[in-house]
Scaffold this motif. Structure first.
Motif, PDB file in Angstrom:
ATOM      1  N   LEU A  16       0.821  -1.217   0.000  1.00 11.14           N
ATOM      2  CA  LEU A  16       0.000   0.000   0.000  1.00 11.14           C
ATOM      3  C   LEU A  16       0.851   1.262   0.000  1.00 11.14           C
ATOM      4  CD1 LEU A  16      -2.793  -0.996   2.584  1.00 11.14           C
ATOM      5  CD2 LEU A  16      -2.763  -1.367   0.120  1.00 11.14           C
ATOM      6  N   ALA A  17       2.112   1.135  -0.423  1.00 11.16           N
ATOM      7  CA  ALA A  17       2.976   2.311  -0.534  1.00 11.16           C
ATOM      8  C   ALA A  17       2.486   3.184  -1.687  1.00 11.16           C
ATOM      9  CB  ALA A  17       4.421   1.881  -0.771  1.00 11.16           C
ATOM     10  N   ASP A  18       2.772   4.477  -1.615  1.00 10.73           N
ATOM     11  CA  ASP A  18       2.323   5.381  -2.673  1.00 10.73           C
ATOM     12  C   ASP A  18       3.512   5.867  -3.503  1.00 10.73           C
ATOM     13  OD1 ASP A  18       3.609   7.174  -1.045  1.00 10.73           O
ATOM     14  OD2 ASP A  18       1.836   8.373  -0.570  1.00 10.73           O
ATOM     15  N   MET A  19       3.255   6.842  -4.369  1.00 16.56           N
ATOM     16  CA  MET A  19       4.296   7.307  -5.274  1.00 16.56           C
ATOM     17  C   MET A  19       5.443   7.973  -4.526  1.00 16.56           C
ATOM     18  SD  MET A  19       3.942   9.448  -8.813  1.00 16.56           S
ATOM     19  CE  MET A  19       3.508  11.001  -8.043  1.00 16.56           C
ATOM     20  N   ASP A  20       5.173   8.565  -3.355  1.00 16.87           N
ATOM     21  CA  ASP A  20       6.246   9.185  -2.577  1.00 16.87           C
ATOM     22  C   ASP A  20       7.290   8.150  -2.167  1.00 16.87           C
ATOM     23  OD1 ASP A  20       5.046  11.627  -2.786  1.00 16.87           O
ATOM     24  OD2 ASP A  20       4.081  11.568  -0.822  1.00 16.87           O
ATOM     25  N   VAL A  21       6.839   6.934  -1.876  1.00 13.68           N
ATOM     26  CA  VAL A  21       7.775   5.867  -1.507  1.00 13.68           C
ATOM     27  C   VAL A  21       8.614   5.458  -2.716  1.00 13.68           C
ATOM     28  CG1 VAL A  21       7.962   3.501  -0.647  1.00 13.68           C
ATOM     29  CG2 VAL A  21       6.261   5.048   0.332  1.00 13.68           C
ATOM     30  N   THR A  42      -1.822   8.783 -10.260  1.00 16.21           N
ATOM     31  CA  THR A  42      -1.665   9.789 -11.303  1.00 16.21           C
ATOM     32  C   THR A  42      -1.491   9.134 -12.667  1.00 16.21           C
ATOM     33  OG1 THR A  42      -0.289  11.621 -12.075  1.00 16.21           O
ATOM     34  CG2 THR A  42       0.820   9.853 -10.894  1.00 16.21           C
ATOM     35  N   LEU A  43      -1.823   9.869 -13.714  1.00 18.83           N
ATOM     36  CA  LEU A  43      -1.617   9.395 -15.079  1.00 18.83           C
ATOM     37  C   LEU A  43      -0.404  10.062 -15.724  1.00 18.83           C
ATOM     38  CD1 LEU A  43      -5.317   9.424 -16.383  1.00 18.83           C
ATOM     39  CD2 LEU A  43      -4.027   7.502 -15.441  1.00 18.83           C
ATOM     40  N   GLN A  44       0.323  10.877 -14.966  1.00 16.62           N
ATOM     41  CA  GLN A  44       1.426  11.653 -15.530  1.00 16.62           C
ATOM     42  C   GLN A  44       2.725  10.853 -15.655  1.00 16.62           C
ATOM     43  OE1 GLN A  44       0.774  14.729 -16.713  1.00 16.62           O
ATOM     44  NE2 GLN A  44      -1.320  14.263 -16.068  1.00 16.62           N
ATOM     45  N   ILE A  54      10.254   8.907 -14.482  1.00 17.30           N
ATOM     46  CA  ILE A  54      11.400   9.799 -14.709  1.00 17.30           C
ATOM     47  C   ILE A  54      12.400   9.653 -13.569  1.00 17.30           C
ATOM     48  CG2 ILE A  54      12.123  12.202 -14.972  1.00 17.30           C
ATOM     49  CD1 ILE A  54       9.391  12.792 -16.191  1.00 17.30           C
ATOM     50  N   HIS A  55      11.891   9.619 -12.327  1.00 19.14           N
ATOM     51  CA  HIS A  55      12.778   9.453 -11.167  1.00 19.14           C
ATOM     52  C   HIS A  55      13.484   8.096 -11.217  1.00 19.14           C
ATOM     53  CE1 HIS A  55      11.517  13.058  -8.909  1.00 19.14           C
ATOM     54  NE2 HIS A  55      10.319  12.836  -9.415  1.00 19.14           N
ATOM     55  N   MET A  56      12.741   7.034 -11.552  1.00 17.35           N
ATOM     56  CA  MET A  56      13.356   5.714 -11.639  1.00 17.35           C
ATOM     57  C   MET A  56      14.393   5.679 -12.759  1.00 17.35           C
ATOM     58  SD  MET A  56      12.053   3.923  -9.197  1.00 17.35           S
ATOM     59  CE  MET A  56      12.604   2.290  -9.654  1.00 17.35           C
ATOM     60  N   LYS A  64       2.970  -3.408 -12.075  1.00  9.53           N
ATOM     61  CA  LYS A  64       1.778  -2.686 -11.618  1.00  9.53           C
ATOM     62  C   LYS A  64       2.097  -1.241 -11.232  1.00  9.53           C
ATOM     63  CE  LYS A  64      -0.317  -6.976  -9.966  1.00  9.53           C
ATOM     64  NZ  LYS A  64      -0.946  -7.689  -8.836  1.00  9.53           N
ATOM     65  N   HIS A  65       2.928  -0.590 -12.030  1.00 10.71           N
ATOM     66  CA  HIS A  65       3.271   0.819 -11.813  1.00 10.71           C
ATOM     67  C   HIS A  65       2.515   1.741 -12.766  1.00 10.71           C
ATOM     68  CE1 HIS A  65       7.018   1.227  -9.144  1.00 10.71           C
ATOM     69  NE2 HIS A  65       6.546   0.020  -8.943  1.00 10.71           N
ATOM     70  N   ARG A  66       1.572   1.195 -13.507  1.00 10.00           N
ATOM     71  CA  ARG A  66       0.780   1.965 -14.466  1.00 10.00           C
ATOM     72  C   ARG A  66       1.674   2.659 -15.501  1.00 10.00           C
ATOM     73  NH1 ARG A  66      -4.337   4.975 -11.877  1.00 10.00           N
ATOM     74  NH2 ARG A  66      -5.030   4.576 -14.015  1.00 10.00           N
ATOM     75  N   ILE A  67       2.699   1.947 -15.947  1.00 13.49           N
ATOM     76  CA  ILE A  67       3.612   2.486 -16.954  1.00 13.49           C
ATOM     77  C   ILE A  67       2.976   2.333 -18.329  1.00 13.49           C
ATOM     78  CG2 ILE A  67       5.892   2.250 -18.012  1.00 13.49           C
ATOM     79  CD1 ILE A  67       6.891   1.153 -15.338  1.00 13.49           C
ATOM     80  N   ARG A  68       2.911   3.431 -19.062  1.00 11.12           N
ATOM     81  CA  ARG A  68       2.366   3.425 -20.418  1.00 11.12           C
ATOM     82  C   ARG A  68       3.489   3.713 -21.413  1.00 11.12           C
ATOM     83  NH1 ARG A  68      -1.103   5.770 -16.963  1.00 11.12           N
ATOM     84  NH2 ARG A  68      -3.244   4.991 -16.859  1.00 11.12           N
ATOM     85  N   SER A  69       3.107   4.087 -22.605  1.00 15.77           N
ATOM     86  CA  SER A  69       4.098   4.276 -23.668  1.00 15.77           C
ATOM     87  C   SER A  69       5.091   5.381 -23.342  1.00 15.77           C
ATOM     88  CB  SER A  69       3.389   4.581 -24.994  1.00 15.77           C
ATOM     89  OG  SER A  69       2.621   3.469 -25.405  1.00 15.77           O
ATOM     90  N   ASP A  70       4.601   6.522 -22.828  1.00 17.39           N
ATOM     91  CA  ASP A  70       5.513   7.626 -22.535  1.00 17.39           C
ATOM     92  C   ASP A  70       6.458   7.266 -21.396  1.00 17.39           C
ATOM     93  OD1 ASP A  70       6.274  10.386 -23.173  1.00 17.39           O
ATOM     94  OD2 ASP A  70       5.627  10.809 -21.117  1.00 17.39           O
ATOM     95  N   GLY A  71       5.932   6.582 -20.378  1.00 20.89           N
ATOM     96  CA  GLY A  71       6.796   6.142 -19.289  1.00 20.89           C
ATOM     97  C   GLY A  71       7.836   5.141 -19.762  1.00 20.89           C
ATOM     98  N   MET A  72       7.436   4.262 -20.694  1.00 25.72           N
ATOM     99  CA  MET A  72       8.384   3.287 -21.238  1.00 25.72           C
ATOM    100  C   MET A  72       9.456   3.982 -22.058  1.00 25.72           C
ATOM    101  SD  MET A  72       8.852   0.076 -20.940  1.00 25.72           S
ATOM    102  CE  MET A  72      10.614   0.390 -20.816  1.00 25.72           C
TER     103      MET A  72
END
Length: 418
Positions: A195-200, A227-229, A234-236, A253-261
């Motif tokens: 249940l960690a969030d994006m801050d973690v 978030t969908l952004q 980018i941080h990873m 399960k990080h909700r990575i899409r094309s832009d994130g990839m």
């Protein structure tokens, strides 16, 4: 070996001082199973069969160290899982030989916060000087219990691997675990399904940018990304560009899409140490697969790539799988590829088969859960039966010819090449 002093408690003769005994001598002269059973009887607690087995195997094997594996989901202990009171009993029975303990796995029990605090008090700390691995996975531990574990972990000098997955740590507990990256000589941290969030996630990426971090394995699967952004990618990615220790990363399960990839692939081109990348259950489509194909065509050092549960072949799209398949002709590092549950149609499987046939270094392939047709089944029937391959290809499926038809069957016990 260190010479140390032990106060050995005897039920019949009070206390006896034993001087000059090595760890091996104490371990050999102490009946671990009997000590544990006596402690259980004294506390009116039922003994755990798996703990008995671990201690018995240690006694039979000899040596100067021992391990404990007591999974609560084992059929023999499913109805008698460990509670906080059982941890107290275990710590009391192992008091003399705790410096010999090197591996402690009590996953999937019912320790909760009270059990985590008792474990930190009785089985961690300076006395557990050889303990290298600790797993409290799936014990319903919250941030309260993990605070005790994180406080005691740096006091265990050899501790280098910890698994706290499947506990409701949330943001507060997740940030506490991040502190172990720099406060301990940690080599492996697993924090999946907490249940960690994006801050973690961002906090972990920042901690791994530190020059003092030597973490090699990081599992951050299934955080709460709302978030969908995709800014966390980018941080990873920035961390992966400069980190020279990390060899295994799980970001399912990080909700990575094309832009994130696209971001991750761009930064990974500069990384030469990452070997295992787990991208399962994201939202990577054909465009994201094209970016991955570009990465695999470069001087990419990945040996294991898990893309299961994405959208690469959605709506009979061939572009993404073609990019990945084409990269296999020049890639000589990839050993295992998982493309299960990607809606790959028969045409996509045929394309993949054609390029896999030209690759001589790929050793295992997971592909069963897609949309097979007879043409693609025939192609892989030929590949799996090809004895001229330098390295035989293992897969999560078998093919067999029945009545002039090729059937594709799932292999339940398939294990990818390590």
């Amino acid at each position: 070996q260190a010479i140390w002093v032990v106060y050995f408690a005897s039920q019949s003769a009070g206390s006896q001082l034993v001087l000059g005994m090595s760890l091996e001598a104490v371990l050999c002269n102490t009946s671990l199973v009997n000590s544990y059973l006596e402690a259980c009887r004294a506390a009116a607690r039922k003994s755990n069969w798996l703990i008995e087995q671990s201690l018995r195997e240690t006694t039979n094997a000899g040596g100067d160290t021992f391990t404990i594996e007591a999974h609560g989901d084992h059929p023999r202990t499913f109805s008698s899982r460990l509670h906080a009171e059982d941890v107290v009993v275990l710590a009391r029975s192992l008091d003399l030989v705790l410096p010999c303990l090197v591996y402690l796995d009590v996953a999937h029990n019912l320790l909760r916060d009270a059990g985590a605090e008792e474990l930190s008090r009785g089985l961690l700390g300076p006395h557990a000087r050889q303990l290298r691995h600790l797993s409290v996975r799936g014990n319903d531990i919250s941030s309260v219990g993990i605070a005790a574990v994180c406080a005691a972990a740096p006091l265990s000098p050899a501790l280098s691997s910890i698994d706290v997955s499947q506990n409701p740590l949330e943001k507060t507990g997740g940030l506490m675990v991040i502190s172990l990256v720099t406060s301990c000589d940690m080599r492996s941290i697993r924090l999946a399904d907490t249940l960690a969030d994006m801050d973690v996630v961002v906090g972990f990426a920042s901690a791994l940018l530190s020059s003092s971090s030597k973490l090699e394995v990081c599992d951050l699967e299934n955080p709460r990304i709302l978030t969908l952004q995709e800014e966390h990618t980018i941080h990873m990615g920035q961390m992966l560009r400069t980190n020279t220790f990390l060899s295994e990363l799980h970001v399912g399960k990080h909700r990575i899409r094309s832009d994130g990839m696209r971001q991750l692939a761009h930064f990974l081109m500069e990384n030469k140490t990452l070997r295992i990348l787990d991208l399962r259950c994201n939202e990577i489509g054909s465009d994201g697969a094209v970016f991955l194909g570009d990465l695999l065509r470069q001087d990419c050092q990945l040996t294991h790539l898990d893309l299961s549960g994405n959208r690469i072949g959605e709506k009979d799209n061939l572009e993404g799988v073609t990019a990945i398949a084409d990269a296999l002709t020049s890639n000589r590092m990839l050993v295992h590829l998982d493309l299960n549950h990607n809606s790959l149609c028969g045409g996509a499987l045929q394309i993949l088969g054609r390029f896999v046939d030209q690759n001589s270094t790929l050793e295992s392939l997971a592909l069963f859960h897609n949309q097979w047709d007879q043409t693609s089944a025939n192609k892989f029937h030929q590949i799996l039966g090809d004895r001229a391959r330098i390295l035989p290809l293992s897969a999560d499926f078998l093919t067999s010819e029945v009545d002039l038809r090729i059937d594709v069957c799932w292999m339940r016990d398939f294990q990818p090449k390590s």
